[in-house]
Structures are given as C-alpha cells and as structure tokens.
Design a protein around this motif. Sequence first.
Motif, mmCIF file in Angstrom:
data_model
loop_
_atom_site.group_PDB
_atom_site.id
_atom_site.type_symbol
_atom_site.label_atom_id
_atom_site.label_comp_id
_atom_site.label_asym_id
_atom_site.label_seq_id
_atom_site.Cartn_x
_atom_site.Cartn_y
_atom_site.Cartn_z
ATOM 1 N N PHE A 29 7.721 15.441 3.268
ATOM 2 C CA PHE A 29 6.960 14.194 3.200
ATOM 3 C C PHE A 29 7.723 13.191 2.350
ATOM 4 C CE2 PHE A 29 3.330 17.099 3.988
ATOM 5 C CZ PHE A 29 2.773 16.457 5.076
ATOM 6 N N GLU A 30 7.456 11.919 2.601
ATOM 7 C CA GLU A 30 8.051 10.842 1.807
ATOM 8 C C GLU A 30 6.983 9.796 1.539
ATOM 9 O OE1 GLU A 30 10.950 7.347 3.080
ATOM 10 O OE2 GLU A 30 12.058 9.246 2.882
ATOM 11 N N VAL A 31 6.736 9.515 0.261
ATOM 12 C CA VAL A 31 5.765 8.492 -0.115
ATOM 13 C C VAL A 31 6.460 7.145 -0.098
ATOM 14 C CG1 VAL A 31 4.163 7.691 -1.876
ATOM 15 C CG2 VAL A 31 4.474 10.152 -1.518
ATOM 16 N N ARG A 32 5.881 6.186 0.649
ATOM 17 C CA ARG A 32 6.483 4.863 0.786
ATOM 18 C C ARG A 32 5.488 3.784 0.387
ATOM 19 N NH1 ARG A 32 9.113 5.043 6.915
ATOM 20 N NH2 ARG A 32 10.558 6.804 6.604
ATOM 21 N N GLU A 33 6.024 2.664 -0.061
ATOM 22 C CA GLU A 33 5.227 1.460 -0.248
ATOM 23 C C GLU A 33 5.393 0.599 0.996
ATOM 24 O OE1 GLU A 33 3.054 0.338 -2.436
ATOM 25 O OE2 GLU A 33 3.147 2.212 -3.596
ATOM 26 N N CYS A 34 4.288 0.256 1.638
ATOM 27 C CA CYS A 34 4.323 -0.481 2.910
ATOM 28 C C CYS A 34 3.348 -1.656 2.844
ATOM 29 C CB CYS A 34 3.915 0.436 4.067
ATOM 30 S SG CYS A 34 4.875 1.946 4.206
ATOM 31 N N PRO A 35 3.554 -2.679 3.652
ATOM 32 C CA PRO A 35 2.581 -3.775 3.710
ATOM 33 C C PRO A 35 1.271 -3.305 4.345
ATOM 34 C CG PRO A 35 4.279 -4.063 5.372
ATOM 35 C CD PRO A 35 4.721 -2.922 4.522
ATOM 36 N N ILE A 36 0.176 -3.878 3.886
ATOM 37 C CA ILE A 36 -1.122 -3.569 4.494
ATOM 38 C C ILE A 36 -1.126 -4.117 5.915
ATOM 39 C CG2 ILE A 36 -3.616 -3.988 4.387
ATOM 40 C CD1 ILE A 36 -3.306 -4.213 1.350
ATOM 41 N N MET A 69 0.842 -1.195 0.000
ATOM 42 C CA MET A 69 0.000 0.000 0.000
ATOM 43 C C MET A 69 0.877 1.245 0.000
ATOM 44 S SD MET A 69 -1.290 0.701 3.887
ATOM 45 C CE MET A 69 -0.119 1.204 5.144
ATOM 46 N N LYS A 70 0.260 2.376 -0.352
ATOM 47 C CA LYS A 70 0.971 3.644 -0.376
ATOM 48 C C LYS A 70 0.695 4.414 0.918
ATOM 49 C CE LYS A 70 0.946 5.803 -4.262
ATOM 50 N NZ LYS A 70 0.474 6.542 -5.438
ATOM 51 N N ALA A 71 1.745 5.001 1.489
ATOM 52 C CA ALA A 71 1.621 5.810 2.699
ATOM 53 C C ALA A 71 2.511 7.038 2.554
ATOM 54 C CB ALA A 71 2.013 5.014 3.936
ATOM 55 N N THR A 72 1.983 8.197 2.922
ATOM 56 C CA THR A 72 2.760 9.432 2.853
ATOM 57 C C THR A 72 3.206 9.803 4.264
ATOM 58 O OG1 THR A 72 1.482 10.166 0.937
ATOM 59 C CG2 THR A 72 2.787 11.827 2.062
ATOM 60 N N TYR A 73 4.495 9.637 4.530
ATOM 61 C CA TYR A 73 5.051 9.878 5.864
ATOM 62 C C TYR A 73 5.522 11.322 6.010
ATOM 63 C CZ TYR A 73 5.081 5.044 7.491
ATOM 64 O OH TYR A 73 4.708 3.787 7.929
ATOM 65 N N PHE A 74 5.188 11.899 7.153
ATOM 66 C CA PHE A 74 5.763 13.198 7.531
ATOM 67 C C PHE A 74 7.129 12.902 8.142
ATOM 68 C CE2 PHE A 74 6.202 16.467 10.983
ATOM 69 C CZ PHE A 74 6.465 17.540 10.140
ATOM 70 N N MET A 75 8.171 13.518 7.553
ATOM 71 C CA MET A 75 9.537 13.243 7.963
ATOM 72 C C MET A 75 10.134 14.319 8.858
ATOM 73 S SD MET A 75 9.763 10.384 6.505
ATOM 74 C CE MET A 75 11.483 10.004 6.824
ATOM 75 N N ASN A 125 0.117 6.414 13.063
ATOM 76 C CA ASN A 125 -0.245 6.576 11.659
ATOM 77 C C ASN A 125 -1.744 6.762 11.469
ATOM 78 O OD1 ASN A 125 2.446 6.265 11.129
ATOM 79 N ND2 ASN A 125 2.260 4.261 10.152
ATOM 80 N N GLY A 126 -2.088 7.672 10.542
ATOM 81 C CA GLY A 126 -3.475 8.042 10.344
ATOM 82 C C GLY A 126 -3.973 7.942 8.919
ATOM 83 N N GLY A 127 -4.588 9.008 8.457
ATOM 84 C CA GLY A 127 -5.395 8.956 7.239
ATOM 85 C C GLY A 127 -4.690 9.168 5.926
ATOM 86 N N PHE A 128 -3.459 9.695 5.943
ATOM 87 C CA PHE A 128 -2.765 9.951 4.680
ATOM 88 C C PHE A 128 -2.006 8.701 4.212
ATOM 89 C CE2 PHE A 128 -2.635 14.594 6.180
ATOM 90 C CZ PHE A 128 -3.835 14.892 5.531
ATOM 91 N N GLU A 129 -2.722 7.581 4.191
ATOM 92 C CA GLU A 129 -2.215 6.318 3.673
ATOM 93 C C GLU A 129 -3.416 5.511 3.195
ATOM 94 O OE1 GLU A 129 -0.272 4.097 6.760
ATOM 95 O OE2 GLU A 129 -1.838 4.495 8.232
ATOM 96 N N GLU A 130 -3.162 4.446 2.445
ATOM 97 C CA GLU A 130 -4.275 3.710 1.849
ATOM 98 C C GLU A 130 -5.033 2.850 2.855
ATOM 99 O OE1 GLU A 130 -3.392 3.107 -2.809
ATOM 100 O OE2 GLU A 130 -2.073 1.919 -1.496
ATOM 101 N N TYR A 131 -4.340 2.297 3.844
ATOM 102 C CA TYR A 131 -4.975 1.498 4.884
ATOM 103 C C TYR A 131 -4.436 1.945 6.243
ATOM 104 C CZ TYR A 131 -6.496 -1.888 1.332
ATOM 105 O OH TYR A 131 -7.079 -2.496 0.247
ATOM 106 N N SER A 132 -5.281 1.856 7.268
ATOM 107 C CA SER A 132 -4.820 2.161 8.621
ATOM 108 C C SER A 132 -5.387 1.128 9.585
ATOM 109 C CB SER A 132 -5.250 3.579 9.047
ATOM 110 O OG SER A 132 -6.671 3.697 9.043
ATOM 111 N N ILE A 133 -4.680 0.947 10.702
ATOM 112 C CA ILE A 133 -5.165 0.082 11.772
ATOM 113 C C ILE A 133 -5.450 0.961 12.972
ATOM 114 C CG2 ILE A 133 -2.763 -0.474 12.438
ATOM 115 C CD1 ILE A 133 -3.837 -3.180 13.462
#
Length: 340
Positions: A12-19, A1-7, A116-124
């Motif tokens: 910001f840095e867009v990363r590919e992360c596991p769901i 999934m795609k996640a935009t991290y505040f660095m 982690n919150g809403g600026f990613e494709e999936y959240s827990i």
Amino acid sequence: MKATYFMGHETFEVRECPIPKAKPGTVVVKNYACGVCGTDVHIYHGEKGSAAVNPPVVLGHEYSGVVTEVGEGVKGLKIGDHVTIDPNIYCGECEYCRNGKKQMCRHMEAVGVTMNGGFEEYSIVPAAQALLLDPNVPLEYGAMSEPLACCLHGIDRAEIKVGDIVCVVGGGAIGLLLVQLARLAGAAKVVLSEPNEARRKVAKELGADLCINPLEDGYYEKFLAFAGGDGADVIIECAGNHAAVESAFKFARRGATILLFSVPKVEATYEVPLFDVYQKELTIKGTFVNPDTHLRAVELINSGRIQIAPIITHTFTLDELPEAIAMQMSAEAIKVIVKA
C-alpha cells in the motif's frame, strides 16, 4: 485528502490527493467507515476480487459516509445525507443483465475494486450507488450494509422455510449476520459450528440456539441430538476452508440444501461425496455478491432488526491498513473497520 492506494501484491502507499469534484450523475462522499472484507484480503495477497483489479487503486467496498457535493442531474440526495455505497455496477446490456442475473454481468465494475473506494477520505460515486441511511444510525453500522446485502442474497438462495433447522458453519462477521437472518427467515433452530470460543459467545448473544466446537469430541453427536437425530435442512458454509465444507456435508440431512457462501482461494477444490448427493438428494448452491439486496440491507439496519455492534471488534486508521488486514486475518477479530 489522504488516500491509501493498493500498489500490487501486499503493498500500500498513502498519498495526498485533491478532493474529487462531483460530475453529472455523481456524488462526492466524505468517507467515514470502511470494513475490511475477505475479498480485500484475497486482493492484498494477489488473488482475484469480484472483478479485475488493476493497481494502483483505492480498495474498500464496504463503506459509508456523508454526501458533501451533488452533481448535476442527481435527484433524491443532498449535501449532509448519510449514505452507504452499493459497490457493484452492472452493464445492463449483456445476456446476464438482460436475463435477470446481473450478478453474473460480463462487464461488472465495482467501487473499491476496479475504481477508487472506501480506503480514502473522500470518494466520488455514481449517485445510484449511494443509498440513504437513517441519520440516527451509526455510520459504522452503515459500513456493514454491503456484507449484509450479500448475506441476504445468500439467504434468498438458501430458500429457508419456516420451521427449518439451519446450521451455519463459521462464526466470522458473515456467519453472525447469517445466524440473525436465518432466524428472521423463520428457522425453528439455528446452530453455529465455530471453533473460536469468543465467536461462539457472540453468536449466542445474537440468537444462535446451539453453538458447537467442531474440534471437540462428541460435537457431532451433540449436534444430531439437538437437530432431532438426522441433521439440518439448510447448511450455510461461510468459513472458506476444506474442513468447513466437509462438515457442511456431514451436517446435511436427507433433502438438505448446502449453500457454499464463503470466498475460497482460487485454486481450492473439494472432493464431493457423490453417493451422499445421490442418496440424500442434496442440493448444492453457490452465491455471488448482492444483486438487488442492498436496499433491503439498509432497511434492516435502519430498523434495528439486525445487531451490528457485537460484530465490530477492531478499528484502524487509513495509515494502518496493512495492520487492519492482518488483524482481519487473525482469530482475534470478527470485523475490522477502517476510519477515514
């Protein structure tokens, strides 16, 4: 999934992360829409949020989505449910939590701030933080539940009485929600003070009885004539600048309540007109986050009693988060939404 991290500061840095996988007591949400909040703007520029921010972290605390996985022990939620997230998580043990002032919690965590919150494709998220939306309500509207919940806490603090004259200073997304809530609370007249013509136009559509431009000659006389010659009973300042606070005191009649709703810069100060506080017997209040009001916000949105569509003006993608923040800071936007 795609996640935009505040660095950190403006990065910001867009990363590919596991769901993420659901854990006991949690749900996984396919994020759909996340609002850009003034707090996000402050954090982006290196200022404080509602709680301590430790990058790297995925911001975004105003969001909605669809449940895709339910953890062990979760009740009342199932896969496919439309939900909005109440971001604020209180310890329940400090003196503030135990004395009914959980918003002052010494150990508050917040989805999209400290985790982690809403600026990613999936959240827990903890299941208790996910509130059901009517499936017929657009998910973009659900993303407005958190700011609406904060506004409800502000309205509660303002203690509007039926028949009061209310003046809202600042016509951004928060101001436009407060205009509507003031009417629902029973205000006889609602005035909006806002220099932006487009925002004044939307406010009229949403029920403001009078919209004034504080940069125009004669605006104060126009306000006094409409308010009956003395001013407003309740003034809600939600612009976050010195001029707005100054006008809030100016608009106040004798015995008025001034609610300072906006999130100011950390170092912001204002020289209080003490004689006015004394002579007019003014009440000055602050308001912070949304203790026990998120469910009420969801109920209002589900019921259609609050208009959301005119407030959302711009939509961006996760890759465009810096542009989304820049737009939220501009006079062109009212509310910016990021789609995951």
